[in-house]
Every structure is written in structure tokens, then in C-alpha cells.
Design an enzyme around this catalytic site. Structure first.
Site, mmCIF file in Angstrom:
data_model
loop_
_atom_site.group_PDB
_atom_site.id
_atom_site.type_symbol
_atom_site.label_atom_id
_atom_site.label_comp_id
_atom_site.label_asym_id
_atom_site.label_seq_id
_atom_site.Cartn_x
_atom_site.Cartn_y
_atom_site.Cartn_z
ATOM 1 N N HIS A 22 -3.712 3.940 4.635
ATOM 2 C CA HIS A 22 -4.760 2.943 4.823
ATOM 3 C C HIS A 22 -6.070 3.575 4.549
ATOM 4 O O HIS A 22 -6.693 3.220 3.880
ATOM 5 C CB HIS A 22 -5.109 2.535 6.263
ATOM 6 N N ARG A 49 0.972 -1.304 -0.053
ATOM 7 C CA ARG A 49 0.017 -0.012 -0.050
ATOM 8 C C ARG A 49 1.099 1.163 -0.154
ATOM 9 O O ARG A 49 1.491 1.580 0.968
ATOM 10 C CB ARG A 49 -0.870 0.025 1.307
ATOM 11 N N TYR A 101 4.082 5.136 11.379
ATOM 12 C CA TYR A 101 4.556 4.014 11.628
ATOM 13 C C TYR A 101 5.338 3.020 10.483
ATOM 14 O O TYR A 101 5.861 2.162 10.731
ATOM 15 C CB TYR A 101 3.234 3.032 11.899
#
Length: 388
Positions: free
Chosen positions: A278, A274, A287
Site C-alpha cells: 500500500h 496492487r 494479510y
């Protein structure tokens, strides 16, 4: 950085890949086992895949911009996953039925779902957006993993209707459910795998492992490659390079054939990434590190197919310019038509709750209509009073 380095290294060993990141056709056992599945794809087919990938990415970029401008409440980005979705989507037959999650923009592109309809749910004007019967694609599912049970149940119905193993390619039907690596930890997915396995259901479990379940890396989801989870249920599994559109097509073609001919379910893990967030409410910089993103950018699925087309003299500048023009037109139409969507009638929330009339729902509708009428009357009375 994703701490799952050991699993990432292992992924390269058992990965089905037909086209390398630089556009070269690959050799080796994994490639040889699936090469014939994609051998018939000529210039027109490869260009059609490229077009769908480009339009999907432009849809993704434009939808993200529209959310940032306040036109959408939320949007789940799919940048980087175009090959897994478009390749697998092109392997489908018209009669096959798809149960997506909420990030399958490329699959919806291949199946002909209107771009504006795909965004109605994120605009908040509808709970769905299209008639599943028009495209053999169920509505987006926002509850993680629940669509896998829906797909398995539908597949059991297909099986019992005698639409599997007839030998008629226009009749035999497969069912596909798409989900992510994070959803694979949900109980619904595991229950679906049990039901599919013991009933030999004609369903393909297509897991897009994009490395991050929101902010959790794959290592926090499993200690073995995801495709091996299928084996624990008695379902054959395969891991494919999800940034390789030809490999995604070939692996899905085999899995679909197995399902249609009565061979039962398959678990496909599309190993991809990805590249965006998200959803538009997520900040991936919290993160994961830039180095990881840059490494995966070198495996961009659209660039890879473009390199293959150029290497094999299938590229044409005029054709490519036309594809870009189509992308521009899509973005322009998306902006105009999305903003033109009208708010639904408030009573529409009572529609399609059940397949047949339901006394409780009808009673609630009547109460709500009376409430709205009385509220509107009170507002009119207040306005007249104020005007005096």
C-alpha cells in the site's frame, strides 16, 4: 487470501475487456459495446501507451528504492495499476481537469508532470510539487476521498462557466477524480456522488479497485460490485478490466464524452490489483497470500500490451530497446535530481495558506522570523563564549 471469491467470479461476467491476458482481442457483448471507442488506436498510439506504462513502472521501482535508501519519507506504490491509469489518461483532452489521490503515477506521466516534481511531497521539500494550471492536474490528495468533493465542485464551476455541451471539442470540458476502493467508503465520496448526480455535473468518478484497502479486502468495503454504488445515486456505472489498457481507454473515453456533452457523471470501477505494498510502510505479506499475488502476476498489464503488439506485428526490438533506455535515463535523473533538492526556507510554510494576504498568518510569520533571528543570535553568542 482475499475472501471475496464470489465477487471476483462475478467480476469476470460484467467486466469490459478488449484484450485478454494473453494478448488476444476479445469478443462478446461487453467488448462489442466499447470496441469502436478504441478502434482508431494505431501502432503509434499503442506504443505511446506502452512507453508510458514502462516509464511509470520504472518510476515506481526507483522511487521505492529511493525510499528504502532514506531519500524519501514515504512512497505509495502503484505497480500493477499502470493500464488503468495510462489508458484512462490517454483518453483525456488537454482542457480536462484531473483530481488525483496519491497513487496516480501513470496519470501524472501522461499529463507531463515532471518525475522529480511528483516526489517533492514525499521528500518533504514541498506540500505540493507542481503548478496545477500547467498540466490541468490538481496536487496529490492524501486525505482519503476529499478530492472527489473538490472535483465535483470544480465540475459545477465548469458547468456554470458554459464549458459543457457547446459542441466545440476544444472547449467542452470534463473533470475526473481518481480514488481507491477503500476511499469509496468515505463520507466525502458519497457526498460527492450526491452533489454530482443532482446537479448533473460533468465529472467522472474513476475508482481503482486494487482489491485491498491497505489490509482490508473489498468484501469488507461492499457487498455488491463497487460500480453498482453509482446506480444508487442515479449515476451510471461500468466495471472495466483495469489491467487492460485499451479497455480502460475506451470506457474512460465514453464517460468523458458523456460529461463533456452534458450527460452528467459516470462511476467507473477499474478492476485491477496492487502488486506491491500500500505504501513503503506496509507489509502485504501480513494479510495476503503468495498464491493470490502469483495469480494476478499472470495478468500483468505491461506484459499484456506487449503480447498484443507482438501478435499484431506492431512490436519492434529497436523501439523496445529505446523505451528501456528512456526508463534507465529516467531512473538516473530521478536519483540525481531528487538528491539535489534543497530544503525549503522555514518561512515558506506561511506561503499559499490563503489566496490573499491574511493578517493572522502575517503576524505568525513575523513572530516566527523574530524567533529564528533570536535563536540564531543565541547560538552565535554561545559559540563565541565557548571559543573563549
Amino acid at each position: 487470501m482475499n475472501p471475496d471469491a464470489s465477487q471476483g467470479a462475478a467480476a469476470e461476467e460484467d467486466l469490459v475487456q478488449l484484450v485478454a491476458p494473453d494478448g488476444r482481442r476479445t469478443d462478446g457483448e461487453q467488448a462489442a459495446a466499447y470496441r469502436d471507442r478504441a478502434a482508431h488506436l494505431g501502432t503509434d498510439e499503442l506504443r505511446a501507451m506502452y512507453r508510458d506504462m514502462v516509464l511509470t513502472r520504472r518510476f515506481d521501482d526507483e522511487s521505492t528504492a529511493l525510499q528504502r535508501q532514506g531519500e524519501l519519507g514515504l512512497y505509495p506504490q502503484g505497480r500493477g495499476q499502470e493500464a488503468a491509469q495510462v489508458g484512462s489518461g490517454h483518453a483525456l483532452h488537454p482542457q480536462d481537469f484531473v483530481f488525483p489521490s496519491y497513487r496516480e503515477h501513470g496519470v501524472l506521466q501522461v499529463r507531463g508532470v515532471d518525475p522529480v516534481d511528483r516526489l517533492r511531497i514525499y521528500r518533504g521539500t514541498e506540500h505540493g510539487g507542481w503548478d496545477p494550471a500547467d498540466h490541468n492536474v490538481h496536487l496529490n490528495t492524501l486525505v482519503l476521498g476529499s478530492q472527489t468533493l473538490h472535483a465535483t465542485g470544480y465540475a459545477l464551476g465548469v458547468q456554470r462557466d458554459g464549458l459543457v455541451g457547446t459542441g466545440d471539442p476544444q472547449r467542452d470540458t470534463a473533470v475526473v477524480t481518481y480514488f481507491g476502493d477503500g476511499a469509496s467508503s468515505q463520507g466525502d465520496v458519497n457526498e460527492a456522488l450526491v452533489f454530482a448526480a443532482v446537479n448533473n455535473a460533468p465529472v467522472v468518478f474513476f475508482c481503482q479497485n486494487n482489491q485491498w484497502a491497505i489490509s482490508e479486502p473489498t468484501s469488507r468495503q461492499t457487498r455488491v460490485p463497487l460500480y453498482k454504488r453509482g446506480e444508487g445515486f442515479g449515476i451510471p456505472g461500468v466495471r472495466v478490466d483495469g489491467n487492460d489498457v485499451l479497455a480502460s481507454y475506451a470506457v474512460m473515453a465514453e464517460a468523458l464524452e458523456r460529461a463533456r456533452t452534458g450527460g452528467g457523471p459516470t462511476f467507473v470501477e477499474a478492476y485491477t490489483y496492487r502488486m506491491g505494498a500500500h505504501t513503503t510502510s506496509d507489509d502485504p505479506t501480513r494479510y495476503r497470500e503468495r498464491a493470490e499475488e502469483e495469480e494476478w502476476a499472470l495478468r500483468d498489464p505491461i506484459d499484456r500490451l506487449a503480447a498484443l503488439l507482438r501478435a499484431e506485428d506492431r512490436w519492434d526490438d529497436a523501439w523496445a530497446a529505446d523505451v528501456e533506455a528512456q526508463a534507465d535515463s529516467l531512473a538516473e535523473r530521478l536519483r540525481a535530481d531528487l538528491r539535489a533538492l534543497e530544503d525549503p526556507a522555514s518561512t515558506s510554510m506561511f506561503e499559499h495558506v490563503y489566496a490573499t494576504p491574511h493578517s493572522q498568518v502575517e503576524a505568525e510569520r513575523a513572530w516566527f522570523e523574530a524567533y529564528e533571528h533570536d535563536t540564531a543570535q543565541d547560538e552565535r553568542d554561545s559559540s563565541r563564549e565557548a571559543a573563549r
